[in-house]
Design an enzyme around this catalytic site. Sequence first.
Site, PDB file in Angstrom:
ATOM      1  N   HIS A  14       0.883  -1.175   0.000  1.00 15.67           N
ATOM      2  CA  HIS A  14       0.000   0.000   0.000  1.00 15.67           C
ATOM      3  C   HIS A  14       0.916   1.218   0.000  1.00 15.67           C
ATOM      4  O   HIS A  14       2.021   1.164   0.575  1.00 15.67           O
ATOM      5  CB  HIS A  14      -0.832   0.116   1.273  1.00 15.67           C
ATOM      6  CG  HIS A  14      -1.721  -1.047   1.581  1.00 15.67           C
ATOM      7  ND1 HIS A  14      -1.277  -2.175   2.186  1.00 15.67           N
ATOM      8  CD2 HIS A  14      -3.044  -1.218   1.398  1.00 15.67           C
ATOM      9  CE1 HIS A  14      -2.291  -3.017   2.365  1.00 15.67           C
ATOM     10  NE2 HIS A  14      -3.380  -2.466   1.890  1.00 15.67           N
ATOM     11  N   ASP A  33       2.359   2.043   3.394  1.00 14.67           N
ATOM     12  CA  ASP A  33       3.317   1.086   3.981  1.00 14.67           C
ATOM     13  C   ASP A  33       4.750   1.544   3.767  1.00 14.67           C
ATOM     14  O   ASP A  33       5.631   1.259   4.579  1.00 14.67           O
ATOM     15  CB  ASP A  33       3.231  -0.309   3.316  1.00 14.67           C
ATOM     16  CG  ASP A  33       1.850  -0.895   3.316  1.00 14.67           C
ATOM     17  OD1 ASP A  33       1.048  -0.500   4.171  1.00 14.67           O
ATOM     18  OD2 ASP A  33       1.579  -1.755   2.445  1.00 14.67           O
TER      19      ASP A  33
HETATM   20  C1  XUL Z   1      -7.366  -6.474   4.603  1.00 10.42           C
HETATM   21  C2  XUL Z   1      -6.688  -6.887   3.375  1.00 10.42           C
HETATM   22  C3  XUL Z   1      -5.865  -5.836   2.706  1.00 10.42           C
HETATM   23  C4  XUL Z   1      -5.855  -5.937   1.216  1.00 10.42           C
HETATM   24  C5  XUL Z   1      -5.130  -4.822   0.536  1.00 10.42           C
HETATM   25  O1  XUL Z   1      -8.155  -7.458   5.175  1.00 10.42           O
HETATM   26  O2  XUL Z   1      -6.772  -8.011   2.962  1.00 10.42           O
HETATM   27  O3  XUL Z   1      -4.594  -5.886   3.235  1.00 10.42           O
HETATM   28  O4  XUL Z   1      -5.286  -7.143   0.775  1.00 10.42           O
HETATM   29  O5  XUL Z   1      -5.585  -3.597   0.927  1.00 10.42           O
END
Ligand code: XUL
Length: 435
Positions: free
Chosen positions: A99, A102
């Site tokens: 993300h 992150d």
């Molecule tokens: C949350 C989840 C996230 C997504 C990406 O449950 O799975 O980490 O994979 O935003």
Amino acid sequence: MAYFKNIEKIKYEGTDTKNLFAFRHYNPEEEVMGKKMKDHLRFAIAYWHTMTQDGSDPFGESVNKRSWFGKTPMETSKNRVNAFFEICEKLGAEYFCFHDVDVAPEGDSLEEFFANLDEITDLIKEKMEQTGIKLLWNTANMFSHPRYVNGAASTNNADVYAYAAAQVKKGLDISKKLGGENYVFWGGREGYETLLNTDMKFEQDNIARLFKMAIAYSEKIGHKPQFLLEPKPKEPSKHQYDFDAATTMAFIKHYDLEGEFKLNLEANHATLAGHTFEHELAVARSYNALGSIDANQGDLLLGWDTDEFPTNVLDTTLAMYELLENGGIAPGGINFDAKVRRSSFEMEDLLLAHIAGMDTYARALKSAAKLKEDRFFDDLKEKRYASFHKGIGANIIAGKENLETLTNYALKHDQIEMESSHIEYVKSLLNDYLV
Ligand code: XUL
Ligand code: CO
């Protein structure tokens, strides 16, 4: 500086090894059904759980020992890039996912956040070039910051919507810069707490609008990763719009996004929705929309997303079987959206946990390949539906029958012979296939 100095690159040593830091089943170069294991599995490491999770929970403070903290948030972020690529290299994982938040601090303004992202993604790009590690997908975190309390694309506040759009634009620019193969949307807070104040259709129209803007922008910049939607039924929202694979497919079809979007399916999200993981994969596959997977497992005794590393051989075998039936998962991959338990607080646990997950999926691949080679499920299903391969059944499939002709037939054949499934025997035979 090396963060895991005493640990060499993890090698395959087979099941007799006593070395903790070795693969017992995952042998990247070994061929299964004519393809290298690493190319079947396309393992990816998740930046968030690996680099930013601190082991805290609602009842206790952080416990994880991590040696990458610097004097400033930017210094920490830079250290993390080095540590992260060391982990990927030591594990031999060829892909990663992240993300925006992150990898870089958000700072005090959107402009500062973007500048931080530019600096850190320059560093990531360098590391990618040095190591050959590739970006499976990136995404924008549009759920953690307080501005997203009421959602991002589903928000009631147009300024928040614009902010989310800016994050998506930056995410696509980064995807282009780093050659991302997929781009994920997980609607963390795209849902509602109560219908008393919520216009569900209005919110979903707005979500679709943002997706269409993303498609248009990616066409404009000449970089089109495979777009993926990740279903999850609840948490953090009480009800999330992308509840499960079937609901998400209905959204994709309703808003004419078929062909543009596939699904990123996560095992723990499937069980939260009351489904098995293989159910979700099979639904996606039936729509030709199986894009990528987030490999983890939940604890069925708990009602929340525990994101555990996958260690269940039966569940992962049934998942791998769906991936083989799909003709593989590329351009998607198997991303470990999984975090170490609170009691596994040492740095080296990050490696041990991934080794466990990778070995489990390697076992699953071998088991699933054998099931496929032996036509285990094919024969079972062929036999089960045999009545549709001949006589009246074949006529139904060929569209030659109607309610009247079938009534005439039923009147003459009303003493129906039924067959037992012997399903307990089938399950016992299936156990023999588990590596
Ligand atoms: C949350 C989840 C996230 C997504 C990406 O449950 O799975 O980490 O994979 O935003
Ligand atoms: Co996920």
